[in-house]
Design a protein around this motif. Structure first.
Motif, PDB file in Angstrom:
ATOM      1  N   ALA A 132     -30.327  73.462 -55.825  1.00 35.62           N
ATOM      2  CA  ALA A 132     -29.581  74.652 -55.437  1.00 35.62           C
ATOM      3  C   ALA A 132     -30.162  75.328 -54.200  1.00 35.62           C
ATOM      4  N   ARG A 183     -22.203  71.954 -52.192  1.00 35.87           N
ATOM      5  CA  ARG A 183     -23.066  73.038 -52.646  1.00 35.87           C
ATOM      6  C   ARG A 183     -22.537  74.390 -52.175  1.00 35.87           C
ATOM      7  N   THR A 189     -19.779  75.622 -54.452  1.00 34.80           N
ATOM      8  CA  THR A 189     -20.207  76.144 -55.758  1.00 34.80           C
ATOM      9  C   THR A 189     -20.787  77.558 -55.620  1.00 34.80           C
TER      10      THR A 189
END
Length: 343
Positions: free
Chosen positions: A180, A338, A341
């Motif tokens: 992340a 990414r 999200t």
């Protein structure tokens, strides 16, 4: 009632290759053979020295031995089309397709007709003259050569089959696994292929040397300035397109010339997908450098082989040839995923 069956792709590809060879190789051979034969037959009837260049008023101002005209016809009327054919045939044999190849075939045929008709006409019109200084104006020869080139080029275009290009959107790369908050950076340097780079550098040197000679020998100032301007343009082109840095980071794709200009940036927010593709510069983009192509594609195309292709949200596509393109495309896909999200 019967419907026409679509042509088999393999059969169509073979036909395209055969027709390309017909118009880009065999047709120039026939045209040049006829032109040279006519010149050789008339060689005893022309002055030993003939006019080979005319000024803007259409008056002869350059002369050469008559026997050089058939050689020039072969060198330019056949040599240039064969050069076009040789740069296109490898891609055609690999299965590359597209309008560019059809255009290259038509261009080769038209170029051969232009040169052959111009040189043969100017040779024929001097038959029976006592001196090359009496050579008539060149306008009729120029008009005939351009008309012949247009007719042959159009015919060569329609002799070749129409084929869809290989420029459909590529399958997106499999995203790399990213944490992340992981910071990532992918960088590569890419240079023009050796052959293309040599041609560009040679062109710069040749034109620059011609400009120097023009100034030193006191040639027409217009010609000297023209050569100087062309040399400078070629130098700028060489310095700004021979090599680039390619970078993928969390802001998107960056492609910068080694001099810092030109530079291109596809922001991550504009990236719909990224893929690793194989690029043929001649077949898909018509050559090397900064190129436009069908399918709303723009590319920094420095060599044949792997490339990153980015599909923008606007539907436009940006392509850059670079080593390890699969990793760069996969990282872009991961960064886009990414970012989605997080939003």
């Amino acid at each position: 009632m019967t419907t026409a069956r679509p042509a088999d792709p393999t059969t169509l590809s073979r036909l395209a290759l055969r027709r390309f060879v017909l118009v880009a190789v065999w047709l120039p051979i026939v045209l040049v053979a006829v032109g040279v034969a006519v010149q050789l037959v008339l060689l005893p009837q022309v002055p030993a020295t003939i006019a080979v260049h005319w000024n803007a008023a259409g008056e002869a101002d350059g002369f050469a031995p008559a026997w050089t005209q058939p050689l020039a016809t072969i060198a330019f009327g056949l040599g240039l089309p064969l050069l076009i054919a040789l740069t296109s045939l490898p891609g055609l044999r690999r299965g590359d397709r597209g309008m560019t190849y059809r255009l290259m075939g038509a261009t080769a045929a038209a170029l051969s007709a232009l040169v052959t008709v111009a040189l043969t006409w100017t040779f024929v019109m001097q038959a029976g003259l006592d001196s090359s200084a009496d050579a008539p104006t060149v306008w009729a020869a120029l008009a005939a050569s351009f008309l012949a080139a247009a007719a042959v080029g159009v015919a060569a275009w329609f002799l070749q089959p129409r084929e869809a290009g290989t420029d459909a959107a590529a399958t997106p790369a499999m995203p790399l696994a990213l944490a992340a908050n992981e910071r990532v950076l992918w960088m590569r340097a890419v240079g023009m292929s050796r052959g293309a780079a040599i041609l560009i550098v040679a062109a710069v040197i040749l034109v620059a040397a011609s400009a120097v000679v023009a100034w030193v020998t006191g040639a027409d100032p217009v010609l000297a300035w023209l050569l100087t301007g062309v040399a400078l343009l070629l130098l700028v082109f060489a310095e700004t397109t021979l090599a680039f840095h390619v970078r993928v980071d969390d802001t998107g794709l960056h492609v910068d010339s080694l001099l810092g200009f030109p530079r291109f940036h596809v922001p991550l927010a504009e990236v719909t997908s990224a893929a690793r593709v194989d690029v043929n510069p001649v077949g898909e983009f018509g050559g090397w450098g900064l190129r436009l192509s069908t399918g709303r594609r723009f590319g920094v195309v420095l060599r044949t082989g792997e490339a990153i292709e980015v599909l923008r949200r606007s539907g436009k596509r940006f392509v850059v040839t670079v080593d390890d393109a699969g990793t760069g495309a996969a990282l872009l896909e991961a960064l886009v995923e990414r970012a989605a999200t997080r939003s």
